[in-house]
Design an enzyme around this catalytic site. Structure first.
Site, PDB file in Angstrom:
ATOM      1  CE  LYS A 153      -3.949   2.203   2.227  1.00 21.99           C
ATOM      2  NZ  LYS A 153      -3.559   3.547   1.866  1.00 21.99           N
TER       3      LYS A 153
ATOM      4  NE  ARG B  81      -7.824   4.205  -6.913  1.00 17.80           N
ATOM      5  CZ  ARG B  81      -8.734   3.510  -6.257  1.00 17.80           C
ATOM      6  NH1 ARG B  81      -8.897   3.690  -4.973  1.00 17.80           N
ATOM      7  NH2 ARG B  81      -9.476   2.633  -6.893  1.00 17.80           N
TER       8      ARG B  81
ATOM      9  CG  PHE C 187      -3.333  -0.292  -7.954  1.00 19.29           C
ATOM     10  CD1 PHE C 187      -4.695  -0.225  -8.110  1.00 19.29           C
ATOM     11  CD2 PHE C 187      -2.669   0.778  -7.374  1.00 19.29           C
ATOM     12  CE1 PHE C 187      -5.409   0.883  -7.703  1.00 19.29           C
ATOM     13  CE2 PHE C 187      -3.378   1.901  -6.959  1.00 19.29           C
ATOM     14  CZ  PHE C 187      -4.758   1.954  -7.130  1.00 19.29           C
TER      15      PHE C 187
ATOM     16  NE  ARG D 108     -15.510   3.406   2.429  1.00 21.03           N
ATOM     17  CZ  ARG D 108     -14.444   4.173   2.322  1.00 21.03           C
ATOM     18  NH1 ARG D 108     -13.256   3.676   2.543  1.00 21.03           N
ATOM     19  NH2 ARG D 108     -14.551   5.458   2.026  1.00 21.03           N
TER      20      ARG D 108
HETATM   21  P1  AMP Z   1      -7.069   5.075   1.982  1.00 21.95           P
HETATM   22  O1  AMP Z   1      -6.604   6.228   1.144  1.00 21.95           O
HETATM   23  O2  AMP Z   1      -6.416   5.029   3.310  1.00 21.95           O
HETATM   24  O3  AMP Z   1      -8.586   4.984   2.020  1.00 21.95           O
HETATM   25  O4  AMP Z   1      -6.606   3.705   1.238  1.00 21.95           O
HETATM   26  C1  AMP Z   1      -7.006   3.358  -0.048  1.00 21.95           C
HETATM   27  C2  AMP Z   1      -6.053   3.954  -1.054  1.00 21.95           C
HETATM   28  O5  AMP Z   1      -4.793   3.317  -1.016  1.00 21.95           O
HETATM   29  C3  AMP Z   1      -6.460   3.824  -2.482  1.00 21.95           C
HETATM   30  O6  AMP Z   1      -7.448   4.743  -2.835  1.00 21.95           O
HETATM   31  C4  AMP Z   1      -5.151   4.094  -3.217  1.00 21.95           C
HETATM   32  O7  AMP Z   1      -5.018   5.479  -3.402  1.00 21.95           O
HETATM   33  C5  AMP Z   1      -4.083   3.664  -2.212  1.00 21.95           C
HETATM   34  N1  AMP Z   1      -3.254   2.538  -2.642  1.00 21.95           N
HETATM   35  C6  AMP Z   1      -1.928   2.437  -2.405  1.00 21.95           C
HETATM   36  N2  AMP Z   1      -1.428   1.294  -2.898  1.00 21.95           N
HETATM   37  C7  AMP Z   1      -2.457   0.633  -3.503  1.00 21.95           C
HETATM   38  C8  AMP Z   1      -2.583  -0.613  -4.187  1.00 21.95           C
HETATM   39  N3  AMP Z   1      -1.534  -1.426  -4.360  1.00 21.95           N
HETATM   40  N4  AMP Z   1      -3.814  -0.961  -4.650  1.00 21.95           N
HETATM   41  C9  AMP Z   1      -4.889  -0.163  -4.470  1.00 21.95           C
HETATM   42  N5  AMP Z   1      -4.825   1.029  -3.823  1.00 21.95           N
HETATM   43  C10 AMP Z   1      -3.635   1.432  -3.341  1.00 21.95           C
END
Ligand code: AMP
Length: 553
Positions: free
Chosen positions: A248, A253, A337, A413
């Site tokens: 992650k 994004r 990804f 989600r």
């Molecule tokens: P959060 O921003 O904490 O809600 O976590 C989800 C976000 O992690 C996604 O919207 C992406 O922007 C990010 N992300 C980072 N690495 C990845 C990955 N390998 N696959 C999908 N999302 C990822």
């Protein structure tokens, strides 16, 4: 159609809290509209004039509306601001001013829906020199001819906040009901087109026409969201085993659209940031030949090859000038990804493992600039935990767990994609209130009222945060929140829900103090989440799950 007819409908929406009744009211209205009127009505009901995929905005602030209304009614701006403090709503304040107007207008013509729409389009197109004057002229023209109730809803459309309790779900159901179609079909068409007006029009032509709506290159769609889990064991129950596990990355994004030589990059809020990321465009040109829509996470890289914290790269999103200089200063690398569209075919219903396989054929890595996300497929908990530690040791935030068989579900989600982070639990909250600081910090906002979303997408408070905030962040927050202030009472401010912040805490407690029913113990504000909109904030359901799953409670 007369604009007043639509306003009568808005009034009816506000008179009831029943979802069913609201749907019924809208269903009746939609039946008799011509196609163009239908599209405009749908957009206005949703509180904007442009479809969701469009980055275009009306660009009118409350201040300008108040100025214009003051000019045409003879009521001072100060007085209107007082109404705003009392009501907390620009619509009601403008309506009140119009009802009490001291000047009589002689030339009054009734407003039609298409006149209002065309004038709003003009407003959004004015830019640069003398644009303010032109905007004032259009606004005066509209408001002079508006009745108080029309002025109420016109102002709300202008600031893009309708407050009628009608959001996408009700509109979707009304479109389905009007045309005798299942809601799920309407929902699907909306997910892939991101354009509710278009969906309403196609629904009229029947199920086949509706189903023909598909992803279209350069029309960004909402991005699939991740659910949070605390452990691999919890995650594997949701996505099933074996599953894909990826790093992650702590960046932001991007949804990248490419056709021929044309490339466009959109953020999670669907803003077009192509100009700011010429280096990513270059990397895509080198890496990808096919026509496609792909997604990835872009991270900042320091000159010694280490990944930079998110705050640094967020400066690149906002930068509108000297772009070459900042590209040099803060280089980035994109980790791709997912793929949603490939050479004319939508892939959103294709299982993840097949999408990844196609992605691997589409991307040619460009060393240090554009690569595939690091991924393993495993059904072994120990291996998954080792991968989690490896990811953290590389400076990532944690891992993502993905269901191998799942489709891409835009905007939702739904447990196909999970995130597991290392840090202390955190929540993404919306700031809905603040207090001015004291002493040295008297000119800065100091304490912030935080909210999450309830089942209907309404904001509900969950606590206040005042610690963990540097002077620099306080300044940024004050600057960003000032235009969002709805009214001020003593030191307290009511803030329009827009800004999302990540908040860490020690514990979630049940609490009668806040409407959410929960409170955060020892909250600390970690950072601004400008990549997220209020609709991306954490939900009461999520808070409930954390509360339930933590055996300390
Ligand atoms: P959060 O921003 O904490 O809600 O976590 C989800 C976000 O992690 C996604 O919207 C992406 O922007 C990010 N992300 C980072 N690495 C990845 C990955 N390998 N696959 C999908 N999302 C990822």
């Amino acid at each position: 159609m007369e604009f007043s007819k639509l306003c009568e409908t808005f009034k009816l929406f506000e008179k009831t809290t029943s979802r069913l009744e609201k749907t019924e009211i809208l269903t009746i209205l939609l039946k008799d509209l011509e196609n163009k009127e239908l599209e405009i009505t749908i957009q206005f009901v949703l509180g904007s004039i442009f479809p969701n995929w469009s980055a275009q905005k009306i660009g009118i602030g409350e201040k300008l509306i108040i100025k214009v209304v003051s000019d045409i009614t003879g009521i001072s701006e100060k007085e209107i601001l007082l109404f705003l403090k009392e009501t907390g709503d620009i619509g009601c304040s403008i309506e009140k001013a119009m009802e009490q107007k001291k000047q009589v207008f002689f030339l009054s013509e009734s407003l039609t829906l298409s006149r209002v729409y065309n004038d709003l389009l003009k407003l959004s197109n004015y830019e640069g020199k003398r644009s303010q004057e032109k905007k004032i002229r259009i606004l005066s023209g509209l408001l002079t001819n508006a009745s108080p109730i029309e002025a109420r809803y016109l102002s709300r459309i202008l600031v893009e906040t309708m407050r009628t309790g009608v959001a996408e779900g009700i509109v979707r159901d009304a479109i389905a009901k009007t045309n005798n179609l299942p809601s799920s079909k309407v929902e699907k068409a909306y997910m892939v087109s991101n354009d509710m007006g278009l969906v309403a029009r196609m629904a009229r032509e029947g199920e086949e026409a509706l189903s023909s709506l598909s992803l279209k290159i350069f029309r960004p769609i909402k991005m699939m969201a991740a659910q949070k889990v605390a452990t691999i064991a919890e995650g594997s129950k949701i996505v099933g085993l074996p599953c894909a596990i990826e790093y992650k990355y702590d960046g932001f994004r991007m949804q990248i659209h490419k056709k021929g030589k044309k490339i466009k990059i959109f953020t999670r809020r669907l803003e077009d940031v192509t100009a700011q990321f010429k280096d990513v465009v270059d990397a895509i040109e080198k890496s990808v030949i096919d026509e496609c829509i792909i997604e990835g996470e872009t991270i900042g890289v320091s000159h010694n090859g280490k990944w930079l914290p998110f705050q640094k790269i967020s400066r690149r999103i906002k930068r509108k000038y000297d772009i070459d200089e900042i590209i040099e200063k803060i280089p980035v690398m994109t980790n791709i990804f997912d793929i949603l569209y490939h050479n004319g075919n939508s892939l959103i219903d294709t299982p993840f493992k097949e999408r990844r396989r196609i992605l691997e054929t589409v991307i040619t890595p460009v060393e240090g600039k554009l690569v595939l996300s690091k991924m393993i497929i495993t059904d072994n908990e120990n291996e998954a935990n080792a991968f989690f530690s490896e990811s953290l040791s590389k400076g990532n935030e944690g891992i993502m767990l993905k269901n191998l068989e799942s489709p891409y579900v835009p905007g939702l989600r739904v447990g196909n994609m999970l995130k597991m982070k290392s840090v202390l639990e955190s929540l993404d909250c919306i700031i809905i209130g603040a207090e001015w600081g004291t002493g040295r910090r008297a000119n800065l906002m100091g304490t912030f009222l935080l909210a999450i979303l309830d089942e209907d997408g309404k904001t509900v408070p969950i606590g206040k945060v005042a610690t963990g905030i540097t002077d620099e962040l306080l300044e940024t927050l004050t600057t960003k929140l000032t235009p969002l202030v709805e009214y001020e009472k003593g030191r307290e401010l009511k803030i329009k829900p827009d800004l999302v912040v990540e908040v860490a805490y020690e514990e979630i407690q049940k609490s009668p103090t806040y409407e959410s029913g929960f409170a955060l113990r020892f909250p600390r504000l970690i950072r601004l989440r400008e990549d997220k909109g209020p609709e991306d904030a954490d939900t009461i359901l999520r808070v409930f799950e954390i509360y339930e799953s933590d055996d300390r409670y």
